[in-house]
Design a protein around this motif. Structure first.
Motif, PDB file in Angstrom:
ATOM      1  N   HIS A  17       0.830  -1.196   0.000  1.00  0.00           N
ATOM      2  CA  HIS A  17       0.000   0.000   0.000  1.00  0.00           C
ATOM      3  C   HIS A  17       0.871   1.256   0.000  1.00  0.00           C
ATOM      4  CE1 HIS A  17      -3.385  -2.641   0.587  1.00  0.00           C
ATOM      5  NE2 HIS A  17      -2.716  -3.232   1.562  1.00  0.00           N
ATOM      6  N   GLU A  18       0.511   2.194  -0.845  1.00  0.00           N
ATOM      7  CA  GLU A  18       1.306   3.411  -1.046  1.00  0.00           C
ATOM      8  C   GLU A  18       1.275   4.359   0.149  1.00  0.00           C
ATOM      9  OE1 GLU A  18       3.329   4.225  -3.633  1.00  0.00           O
ATOM     10  OE2 GLU A  18       2.937   2.210  -4.388  1.00  0.00           O
ATOM     11  N   ILE A  19       0.132   4.442   0.806  1.00  0.00           N
ATOM     12  CA  ILE A  19       0.006   5.393   1.914  1.00  0.00           C
ATOM     13  C   ILE A  19       0.807   4.887   3.114  1.00  0.00           C
ATOM     14  CG2 ILE A  19      -1.568   6.508   3.545  1.00  0.00           C
ATOM     15  CD1 ILE A  19      -3.741   6.237   1.390  1.00  0.00           C
ATOM     16  N   ARG A  20       1.636   5.768   3.652  1.00  0.00           N
ATOM     17  CA  ARG A  20       2.386   5.495   4.883  1.00  0.00           C
ATOM     18  C   ARG A  20       1.931   6.516   5.916  1.00  0.00           C
ATOM     19  NH1 ARG A  20       8.020   3.028   3.621  1.00  0.00           N
ATOM     20  NH2 ARG A  20       7.574   2.088   1.621  1.00  0.00           N
ATOM     21  N   ARG A  21       2.166   6.210   7.178  1.00  0.00           N
ATOM     22  CA  ARG A  21       1.681   7.114   8.224  1.00  0.00           C
ATOM     23  C   ARG A  21       2.689   7.180   9.359  1.00  0.00           C
ATOM     24  NH1 ARG A  21      -1.053   9.526  11.895  1.00  0.00           N
ATOM     25  NH2 ARG A  21      -3.275   9.871  11.670  1.00  0.00           N
ATOM     26  N   THR A  22       3.090   8.385   9.723  1.00  0.00           N
ATOM     27  CA  THR A  22       3.921   8.590  10.904  1.00  0.00           C
ATOM     28  C   THR A  22       2.994   8.834  12.085  1.00  0.00           C
ATOM     29  OG1 THR A  22       5.734   9.489   9.584  1.00  0.00           O
ATOM     30  CG2 THR A  22       5.740   9.994  11.951  1.00  0.00           C
ATOM     31  N   VAL A  23       3.159   8.025  13.130  1.00  0.00           N
ATOM     32  CA  VAL A  23       2.292   8.084  14.300  1.00  0.00           C
ATOM     33  C   VAL A  23       2.693   9.274  15.171  1.00  0.00           C
ATOM     34  CG1 VAL A  23       1.498   6.842  16.347  1.00  0.00           C
ATOM     35  CG2 VAL A  23       2.020   5.585  14.245  1.00  0.00           C
ATOM     36  N   THR A  24       1.697  10.051  15.569  1.00  0.00           N
ATOM     37  CA  THR A  24       1.939  11.228  16.403  1.00  0.00           C
ATOM     38  C   THR A  24       1.448  10.997  17.833  1.00  0.00           C
ATOM     39  OG1 THR A  24      -0.192  12.278  15.973  1.00  0.00           O
ATOM     40  CG2 THR A  24       1.589  12.714  14.372  1.00  0.00           C
ATOM     41  N   GLU A  25       1.909  11.850  18.730  1.00  0.00           N
ATOM     42  CA  GLU A  25       1.434  11.807  20.106  1.00  0.00           C
ATOM     43  C   GLU A  25      -0.076  12.036  20.157  1.00  0.00           C
ATOM     44  OE1 GLU A  25       2.434  13.843  24.428  1.00  0.00           O
ATOM     45  OE2 GLU A  25       3.267  14.729  22.615  1.00  0.00           O
ATOM     46  N   THR A  26      -0.565  12.929  19.309  1.00  0.00           N
ATOM     47  CA  THR A  26      -2.003  13.214  19.263  1.00  0.00           C
ATOM     48  C   THR A  26      -2.798  11.984  18.836  1.00  0.00           C
ATOM     49  OG1 THR A  26      -1.556  15.537  18.791  1.00  0.00           O
ATOM     50  CG2 THR A  26      -3.767  14.728  18.266  1.00  0.00           C
ATOM     51  N   ASN A  37      -9.307   3.939  27.271  1.00  0.00           N
ATOM     52  CA  ASN A  37      -8.182   3.100  27.669  1.00  0.00           C
ATOM     53  C   ASN A  37      -7.223   3.942  28.518  1.00  0.00           C
ATOM     54  OD1 ASN A  37      -5.797   1.620  27.862  1.00  0.00           O
ATOM     55  ND2 ASN A  37      -5.999   0.754  25.814  1.00  0.00           N
ATOM     56  N   PRO A  38      -7.252   3.757  29.847  1.00  0.00           N
ATOM     57  CA  PRO A  38      -6.418   4.581  30.726  1.00  0.00           C
ATOM     58  C   PRO A  38      -5.015   4.020  30.987  1.00  0.00           C
ATOM     59  CG  PRO A  38      -7.833   3.215  32.066  1.00  0.00           C
ATOM     60  CD  PRO A  38      -8.167   2.896  30.611  1.00  0.00           C
ATOM     61  N   GLN A  39      -4.564   3.068  30.187  1.00  0.00           N
ATOM     62  CA  GLN A  39      -3.266   2.430  30.404  1.00  0.00           C
ATOM     63  C   GLN A  39      -2.164   3.484  30.502  1.00  0.00           C
ATOM     64  OE1 GLN A  39      -0.557   0.527  31.399  1.00  0.00           O
ATOM     65  NE2 GLN A  39      -2.030  -1.044  30.815  1.00  0.00           N
ATOM     66  N   PRO A  40      -1.459   3.555  31.657  1.00  0.00           N
ATOM     67  CA  PRO A  40      -0.388   4.547  31.813  1.00  0.00           C
ATOM     68  C   PRO A  40       0.714   4.439  30.760  1.00  0.00           C
ATOM     69  CG  PRO A  40      -0.987   3.642  33.940  1.00  0.00           C
ATOM     70  CD  PRO A  40      -1.714   2.819  32.898  1.00  0.00           C
ATOM     71  N   LEU A  41       0.970   3.248  30.238  1.00  0.00           N
ATOM     72  CA  LEU A  41       1.988   3.104  29.185  1.00  0.00           C
ATOM     73  C   LEU A  41       1.676   3.955  27.960  1.00  0.00           C
ATOM     74  CD1 LEU A  41       2.704  -0.731  29.179  1.00  0.00           C
ATOM     75  CD2 LEU A  41       4.298   1.093  29.807  1.00  0.00           C
ATOM     76  N   HIS A  42       0.381   4.259  27.742  1.00  0.00           N
ATOM     77  CA  HIS A  42      -0.033   5.045  26.584  1.00  0.00           C
ATOM     78  C   HIS A  42      -0.160   6.546  26.890  1.00  0.00           C
ATOM     79  CE1 HIS A  42      -0.767   1.206  24.888  1.00  0.00           C
ATOM     80  NE2 HIS A  42      -1.951   1.014  25.426  1.00  0.00           N
ATOM     81  N   LEU A  43      -0.359   6.882  28.162  1.00  0.00           N
ATOM     82  CA  LEU A  43      -0.748   8.255  28.498  1.00  0.00           C
ATOM     83  C   LEU A  43       0.173   8.985  29.466  1.00  0.00           C
ATOM     84  CD1 LEU A  43      -4.549   7.511  29.017  1.00  0.00           C
ATOM     85  CD2 LEU A  43      -3.461   8.477  26.983  1.00  0.00           C
ATOM     86  N   ASP A  44       0.979   8.267  30.212  1.00  0.00           N
ATOM     87  CA  ASP A  44       1.769   8.857  31.286  1.00  0.00           C
ATOM     88  C   ASP A  44       3.259   8.723  30.954  1.00  0.00           C
ATOM     89  OD1 ASP A  44       3.274   9.176  33.677  1.00  0.00           O
ATOM     90  OD2 ASP A  44       1.600   8.480  34.913  1.00  0.00           O
ATOM     91  N   ILE A  56       6.682   6.307  25.766  1.00  0.00           N
ATOM     92  CA  ILE A  56       5.260   6.050  25.509  1.00  0.00           C
ATOM     93  C   ILE A  56       5.126   4.935  24.473  1.00  0.00           C
ATOM     94  CG2 ILE A  56       3.192   7.009  24.387  1.00  0.00           C
ATOM     95  CD1 ILE A  56       3.347   8.118  27.123  1.00  0.00           C
ATOM     96  N   LEU A  57       4.281   3.985  24.782  1.00  0.00           N
ATOM     97  CA  LEU A  57       3.963   2.885  23.877  1.00  0.00           C
ATOM     98  C   LEU A  57       2.642   3.224  23.184  1.00  0.00           C
ATOM     99  CD1 LEU A  57       4.689  -0.067  23.041  1.00  0.00           C
ATOM    100  CD2 LEU A  57       3.248  -0.799  24.940  1.00  0.00           C
ATOM    101  N   VAL A  58       2.623   3.177  21.870  1.00  0.00           N
ATOM    102  CA  VAL A  58       1.393   3.478  21.125  1.00  0.00           C
ATOM    103  C   VAL A  58       0.384   2.357  21.355  1.00  0.00           C
ATOM    104  CG1 VAL A  58       0.415   3.779  18.806  1.00  0.00           C
ATOM    105  CG2 VAL A  58       2.561   4.913  19.417  1.00  0.00           C
ATOM    106  N   ASN A  59      -0.846   2.755  21.574  1.00  0.00           N
ATOM    107  CA  ASN A  59      -1.958   1.834  21.800  1.00  0.00           C
ATOM    108  C   ASN A  59      -2.026   0.825  20.646  1.00  0.00           C
ATOM    109  OD1 ASN A  59      -4.666   0.788  21.826  1.00  0.00           O
ATOM    110  ND2 ASN A  59      -5.304   2.536  23.050  1.00  0.00           N
ATOM    111  N   SER A  60      -1.964  -0.458  20.961  1.00  0.00           N
ATOM    112  CA  SER A  60      -1.925  -1.479  19.903  1.00  0.00           C
ATOM    113  C   SER A  60      -3.228  -1.565  19.120  1.00  0.00           C
ATOM    114  CB  SER A  60      -1.576  -2.849  20.490  1.00  0.00           C
ATOM    115  OG  SER A  60      -2.541  -3.255  21.436  1.00  0.00           O
ATOM    116  N   THR A  61      -4.344  -1.162  19.721  1.00  0.00           N
ATOM    117  CA  THR A  61      -5.588  -1.184  18.943  1.00  0.00           C
ATOM    118  C   THR A  61      -5.604  -0.051  17.914  1.00  0.00           C
ATOM    119  OG1 THR A  61      -6.773  -0.032  20.723  1.00  0.00           O
ATOM    120  CG2 THR A  61      -6.944  -2.434  20.654  1.00  0.00           C
ATOM    121  N   PHE A  62      -4.880   1.024  18.179  1.00  0.00           N
ATOM    122  CA  PHE A  62      -4.698   2.056  17.148  1.00  0.00           C
ATOM    123  C   PHE A  62      -3.895   1.471  15.986  1.00  0.00           C
ATOM    124  CE2 PHE A  62      -1.868   5.143  15.151  1.00  0.00           C
ATOM    125  CZ  PHE A  62      -2.791   6.031  14.613  1.00  0.00           C
TER     126      PHE A  62
END
Length: 149
Positions: A17-26, A37-44, A56-62
């Protein structure tokens, strides 16, 4: 590119797939809060620094949702009747803020629908890779697609 109809696919078809995406904090913050999802690994940041990941670990469901989303334009856009299921979802490597992700799809199986002669079922294997060449998500998606003919 629009999606393909059931009768246009061949087992073994592969799409990078041509589209690539850089993951942001937002991305991570909004997805985690929208899904409650209040997991501190994602938010704190401090909790994440103290973890084995050190950041920070990006939410795996994202990550999973992005994988499916990046594939839609080339696979099922405009031809989908319904997604029937997602199987064997794995996240073998972490995603961090700033990672750039790309998706690859391969057709694993095709079968005619028993209940809908105007449609068939395609099983896709979707994979997402980061800029380091690591697989960060993989899943199988069964989709009921219209036939062209």
């Amino acid at each position: 590119m629009a999606g393909k109809f059931f009768d246009e696919w061949i087992v073994g078809d592969r799409i990078e797939h041509e589209i690539r995406r850089t993951v942001t904090e937002t991305d991570n913050l909004l997805f985690s809060t929208m899904t409650h999802n209040p997991q501190p690994l994602h938010l704190d940041v401090e909790a994440a620094k103290a973890s084995g990941f050190g950041q920070i670990l990006v939410n795996s469901t994202f990550t999973f949702a992005l994988l499916v989303g990046l594939s839609v334009g080339d696979t099922t856009l405009g031809t989908l009747v319904a997604n029937l299921g997602f199987d064997k979802v794995v996240t073998p490597n972490p995603v961090f803020i700033g990672d750039t992700l790309r998706a690859v799809t391969e057709v694993k199986e095709l079968r005619a629908s028993k209940s809908r002669p105007d449609a068939g079922i395609v099983t896709f294997v979707h994979e997402m890779w980061n800029q380091r060449g690591e697989v960060v998500c993989r899943c199988e998606r069964s989709a009921l697609l219209n036939r062209r003919a």
